[in-house]
Write a protein that holds these residues in place. Structure first.
Motif, PDB file in Angstrom:
ATOM      1  N   CYS A 163       0.847  -1.188   0.000  1.00 45.01           N
ATOM      2  CA  CYS A 163       0.000   0.000   0.000  1.00 45.01           C
ATOM      3  C   CYS A 163       0.883   1.239   0.000  1.00 45.01           C
ATOM      4  O   CYS A 163       1.955   1.238   0.609  1.00 45.01           O
ATOM      5  CB  CYS A 163      -0.910   0.050   1.229  1.00 45.01           C
ATOM      6  N   ALA A 164       0.429   2.298  -0.628  1.00 43.33           N
ATOM      7  CA  ALA A 164       1.194   3.550  -0.643  1.00 43.33           C
ATOM      8  C   ALA A 164       0.250   4.709  -0.861  1.00 43.33           C
ATOM      9  O   ALA A 164      -0.902   4.534  -1.259  1.00 43.33           O
ATOM     10  CB  ALA A 164       2.264   3.522  -1.733  1.00 43.33           C
ATOM     11  N   VAL A 165       0.738   5.903  -0.630  1.00 36.32           N
ATOM     12  CA  VAL A 165      -0.068   7.110  -0.809  1.00 36.32           C
ATOM     13  C   VAL A 165       0.245   7.710  -2.167  1.00 36.32           C
ATOM     14  O   VAL A 165       1.403   7.812  -2.577  1.00 36.32           O
ATOM     15  CB  VAL A 165       0.219   8.147   0.300  1.00 36.32           C
ATOM     16  N   PHE A 166      -0.793   8.112  -2.892  1.00 38.70           N
ATOM     17  CA  PHE A 166      -0.630   8.733  -4.193  1.00 38.70           C
ATOM     18  C   PHE A 166      -0.490  10.245  -4.034  1.00 38.70           C
ATOM     19  O   PHE A 166      -1.301  10.883  -3.373  1.00 38.70           O
ATOM     20  CB  PHE A 166      -1.810   8.398  -5.107  1.00 38.70           C
ATOM     21  N   ILE A 167       0.538  10.817  -4.669  1.00 43.71           N
ATOM     22  CA  ILE A 167       0.724  12.262  -4.646  1.00 43.71           C
ATOM     23  C   ILE A 167       0.163  12.909  -5.899  1.00 43.71           C
ATOM     24  O   ILE A 167       0.125  14.125  -6.015  1.00 43.71           O
ATOM     25  CB  ILE A 167       2.207  12.634  -4.463  1.00 43.71           C
ATOM     26  N   ASN A 168      -0.221  12.119  -6.852  1.00 40.42           N
ATOM     27  CA  ASN A 168      -1.043  12.576  -7.974  1.00 40.42           C
ATOM     28  C   ASN A 168      -1.809  11.359  -8.466  1.00 40.42           C
ATOM     29  O   ASN A 168      -1.579  10.247  -7.969  1.00 40.42           O
ATOM     30  CB  ASN A 168      -0.197  13.260  -9.073  1.00 40.42           C
ATOM     31  N   PRO A 169      -2.712  11.482  -9.402  1.00 41.79           N
ATOM     32  CA  PRO A 169      -3.551  10.332  -9.769  1.00 41.79           C
ATOM     33  C   PRO A 169      -2.785   9.109 -10.248  1.00 41.79           C
ATOM     34  O   PRO A 169      -3.335   8.010 -10.255  1.00 41.79           O
ATOM     35  CB  PRO A 169      -4.437  10.902 -10.886  1.00 41.79           C
ATOM     36  N   CYS A 170      -1.516   9.256 -10.645  1.00 42.21           N
ATOM     37  CA  CYS A 170      -0.814   8.121 -11.247  1.00 42.21           C
ATOM     38  C   CYS A 170       0.465   7.711 -10.524  1.00 42.21           C
ATOM     39  O   CYS A 170       0.992   6.634 -10.789  1.00 42.21           O
ATOM     40  CB  CYS A 170      -0.468   8.448 -12.705  1.00 42.21           C
ATOM     41  N   ILE A 171       1.008   8.550  -9.658  1.00 41.10           N
ATOM     42  CA  ILE A 171       2.295   8.266  -9.031  1.00 41.10           C
ATOM     43  C   ILE A 171       2.125   8.258  -7.513  1.00 41.10           C
ATOM     44  O   ILE A 171       1.571   9.183  -6.941  1.00 41.10           O
ATOM     45  CB  ILE A 171       3.354   9.317  -9.422  1.00 41.10           C
ATOM     46  N   PHE A 172       2.590   7.189  -6.878  1.00 40.92           N
ATOM     47  CA  PHE A 172       2.522   7.136  -5.419  1.00 40.92           C
ATOM     48  C   PHE A 172       3.864   7.554  -4.824  1.00 40.92           C
ATOM     49  O   PHE A 172       4.908   7.496  -5.469  1.00 40.92           O
ATOM     50  CB  PHE A 172       2.093   5.757  -4.917  1.00 40.92           C
ATOM     51  N   HIS A 173       3.818   7.939  -3.556  1.00 38.80           N
ATOM     52  CA  HIS A 173       4.991   8.463  -2.852  1.00 38.80           C
ATOM     53  C   HIS A 173       5.580   7.354  -1.996  1.00 38.80           C
ATOM     54  O   HIS A 173       4.864   6.700  -1.231  1.00 38.80           O
ATOM     55  CB  HIS A 173       4.580   9.658  -1.987  1.00 38.80           C
ATOM     56  N   THR A 174       6.886   7.134  -2.117  1.00 36.29           N
ATOM     57  CA  THR A 174       7.534   6.052  -1.375  1.00 36.29           C
ATOM     58  C   THR A 174       8.069   6.514  -0.029  1.00 36.29           C
ATOM     59  O   THR A 174       8.883   5.814   0.579  1.00 36.29           O
ATOM     60  CB  THR A 174       8.680   5.455  -2.212  1.00 36.29           C
ATOM     61  N   GLY A 175       7.644   7.666   0.445  1.00 34.86           N
ATOM     62  CA  GLY A 175       8.056   8.126   1.763  1.00 34.86           C
ATOM     63  C   GLY A 175       7.345   7.410   2.885  1.00 34.86           C
ATOM     64  O   GLY A 175       7.800   7.423   4.030  1.00 34.86           O
ATOM     65  N   LEU A 176       6.200   6.778   2.567  1.00 29.24           N
ATOM     66  CA  LEU A 176       5.471   5.981   3.542  1.00 29.24           C
ATOM     67  C   LEU A 176       4.665   4.936   2.776  1.00 29.24           C
ATOM     68  O   LEU A 176       3.809   5.287   1.974  1.00 29.24           O
ATOM     69  CB  LEU A 176       4.549   6.846   4.401  1.00 29.24           C
ATOM     70  N   PHE A 177       4.982   3.680   3.002  1.00 31.70           N
ATOM     71  CA  PHE A 177       4.195   2.618   2.383  1.00 31.70           C
ATOM     72  C   PHE A 177       4.233   1.385   3.275  1.00 31.70           C
ATOM     73  O   PHE A 177       5.083   1.262   4.166  1.00 31.70           O
ATOM     74  CB  PHE A 177       4.688   2.289   0.967  1.00 31.70           C
ATOM     75  N   VAL A 178       3.272   0.511   3.076  1.00 27.64           N
ATOM     76  CA  VAL A 178       3.158  -0.719   3.854  1.00 27.64           C
ATOM     77  C   VAL A 178       3.399  -1.899   2.922  1.00 27.64           C
ATOM     78  O   VAL A 178       2.890  -1.918   1.797  1.00 27.64           O
ATOM     79  CB  VAL A 178       1.771  -0.839   4.509  1.00 27.64           C
ATOM     80  N   LEU A 179       4.171  -2.870   3.377  1.00 26.22           N
ATOM     81  CA  LEU A 179       4.500  -4.009   2.523  1.00 26.22           C
ATOM     82  C   LEU A 179       4.438  -5.305   3.315  1.00 26.22           C
ATOM     83  O   LEU A 179       4.535  -5.309   4.549  1.00 26.22           O
ATOM     84  CB  LEU A 179       5.898  -3.838   1.926  1.00 26.22           C
TER      85      LEU A 179
END
Length: 476
Positions: A163-179
């Motif tokens: 899981c990750a947070v999207f910073i725009n509709p197509c690209i997610f931000h890898t500063g916080l994600f769950v794996l």
């Protein structure tokens, strides 16, 4: 026949070296990252590596992150994936003082460092892939150092495989994600690195984004929109409005998270929350410093702060007691170089004023509390500006106008009653528009006064002529 003492020492030393090599191999091989002791099913993890001018700042940020999670009593282990060149004293502080488990790893070779758009700052960010090697855990929340947890968020571990947070509709931000750690995924990632998988930025952001291209169909994080309700979560209350440089991360869809749980700061390089000048430019930076004050504290920076304060106050006192005059430069009759000397003095005077506003930024500890940092900045600027005022016989108020303007702009930006970021930006722009003519007028007045001083030969009395009384040198 028994061994001699020297032989015994040699054998012991050999086995110690062998043990260290085995540990290194175990922590960097594809068999997963081994930990000393597993206490929880899940983990919060971050990474640390060396080789940038900001290593110490990120070390402080990681310590604050770890301590904030300890303070929230999260039901998870705290892991720091640290490269082998991280100083041992830092490792000991993280383990013994901050409650983290440090995993020592070799830096992953970045095969994209030769591509045209590569940023050297991200050369070692692929170390983040070691998170998939933490196979002792069911789920891992991988974090950058610029995250701030405001409340317990163990619900994040309910996420799916990734899981990750999207910073725009197509690209997610890898500063916080769950794996979900997986040895197979880790091996495949390393294999794709070795075979030259396409990576638009040459860093972890581009690689992980390309590795999980279908994340839009998975459970993930989203930044909420101001004035709206997103997946049952209400917008942030007054004082926590959305800002262009922040993403308020909230796990939604199948995993409920409380509002204002996690804040990440993926803003400009020199506007990270731990820099004292980032607040009130970025309002929520004060939240990070409040967390540091309650956890880590500022004892490391205080000796430098005290020394700089004493020096600045000493300069101010000395310039007030000293006579406001300069060393007279004598010349014979109609020296043709006098105009060149006058131009040089103007140049030095202007640059001395600029230095009074720039030098404090370079010498103040970067990670000090914003209130202390800005106080020290104004104190240092006043001290250095007073030297320029007394040295070049300049008017006091016009020289201090930029400093007054900076102080006013900070008050405008720190105002807590703006309904949203747009109104705040318009207020700052309006303030700057009103102050610009005043700043220009003060500059013109300083240059005019300096020119008058030069033309009256207060700086260049002719050789053999008596200097004017000291009282006539005061132009303010």
């Amino acid at each position: 026949m028994g061994w001699s003492g020297e032989k015994r020492k040699g054998v012991v030393k050999f086995f110690r070296v062998l043990l260290v090599l085995l540990v290194v191999v175990q922590t960097t091989a594809f068999h997963g990252v081994k930990l000393k002791k597993k206490e929880h099913r899940n983990a919060y993890a971050t990474m640390m590596y060396m080789g940038t001018p900001r290593d110490y700042e990120f070390y402080v940020a990681i310590r604050v992150l770890m301590r904030s999670l300890v303070r929230l009593q999260v039901d998870a282990d705290l892991i720091v994936i640290a490269s082998l060149d991280v100083p041992l004293r830092w490792v000991r502080a993280l383990e013994h003082e901050d409650g983290a488990k440090v995993v020592r790893v070799e830096n992953i070779n970045n095969p994209y460092k030769g591509q045209q758009n590569f940023d050297k700052r991200f050369k070692l960010t692929l170390n983040k892939l070691y998170a998939w090697g933490l196979v002792d855990y069911d789920r891992v929340v991988m974090l950058d150092a610029d995250n701030l947890f405001l409340r317990k968020t163990d619900e994040l571990f309910q996420c799916g495989q990734f899981c990750a947070v999207f910073i725009n509709p197509c690209i997610f931000h890898t500063g916080l994600f769950v794996l979900q750690p997986s040895l197979e995924v880790f091996k495949d990632m390393i294999h794709q690195l070795e075979t030259g998988k396409e990576n638009p930025d040459g860093a972890d952001q581009g690689f992980i984004g390309g590795y999980f291209p279908d994340l839009l169909d998975q459970p993930m994080f989203y930044p909420p929109q101001n004035g709206t309700v997103l997946d049952g979560q209400y917008r942030l209350p007054m004082g926590y409005q959305m800002d262009a440089s922040y993403y308020y991360l909230r796990l939604c869809w199948r995993v409920p998270c409380g509002p204002n749980s996690v804040i990440t700061f993926p803003g400009a390089l020199w506007l990270k929350p731990w820099y004292w000048w980032s607040w009130p430019v970025l309002p929520l930076g004060i939240q990070w410093h409040e967390t540091r004050r309650l956890t880590l504290g500022y004892a490391a920076e205080m000796p430098v702060v005290i020394i700089q304060s004493i020096i600045s106050l000493g300069i101010i006192v000395m310039t007030r007691l000293a006579r406001p005059s300069v060393t007279k430069l004598c010349y014979r009759h109609s020296d043709k170089n006098i105009s060149l000397m006058q131009t040089g003095l103007k140049f030095i005077a202007i640059w001395s004023i600029l230095a009074a506003y720039i030098v404090p930024f370079a010498i103040i500890p970067r990670t000090i509390h914003p209130l202390v940092g800005w106080t020290l900045y104004f104190l240092g600027s006043i001290a250095l500006s007073s030297v320029a005022v007394h040295l070049f016989l300049l008017p006091v108020i016009p020289v201090f106008v930029p400093l007054i303007g900076i102080f006013g702009s900070l008050l405008v930006m720190a105002c807590p009653w703006y309904p949203n970021g747009v109104i705040r930006a318009l207020a700052v722009f309006g303030y700057a528009f009103c102050c610009a003519p005043i700043a220009w007028g003060s500059l013109v007045k300083v240059m005019t006064r300096l020119q008058v001083s030069l033309e009256r030969e207060q700086f260049f009395p002719k050789l053999g002529e008596s200097s004017p009384p000291s009282g006539s040198n005061k132009l303010y």
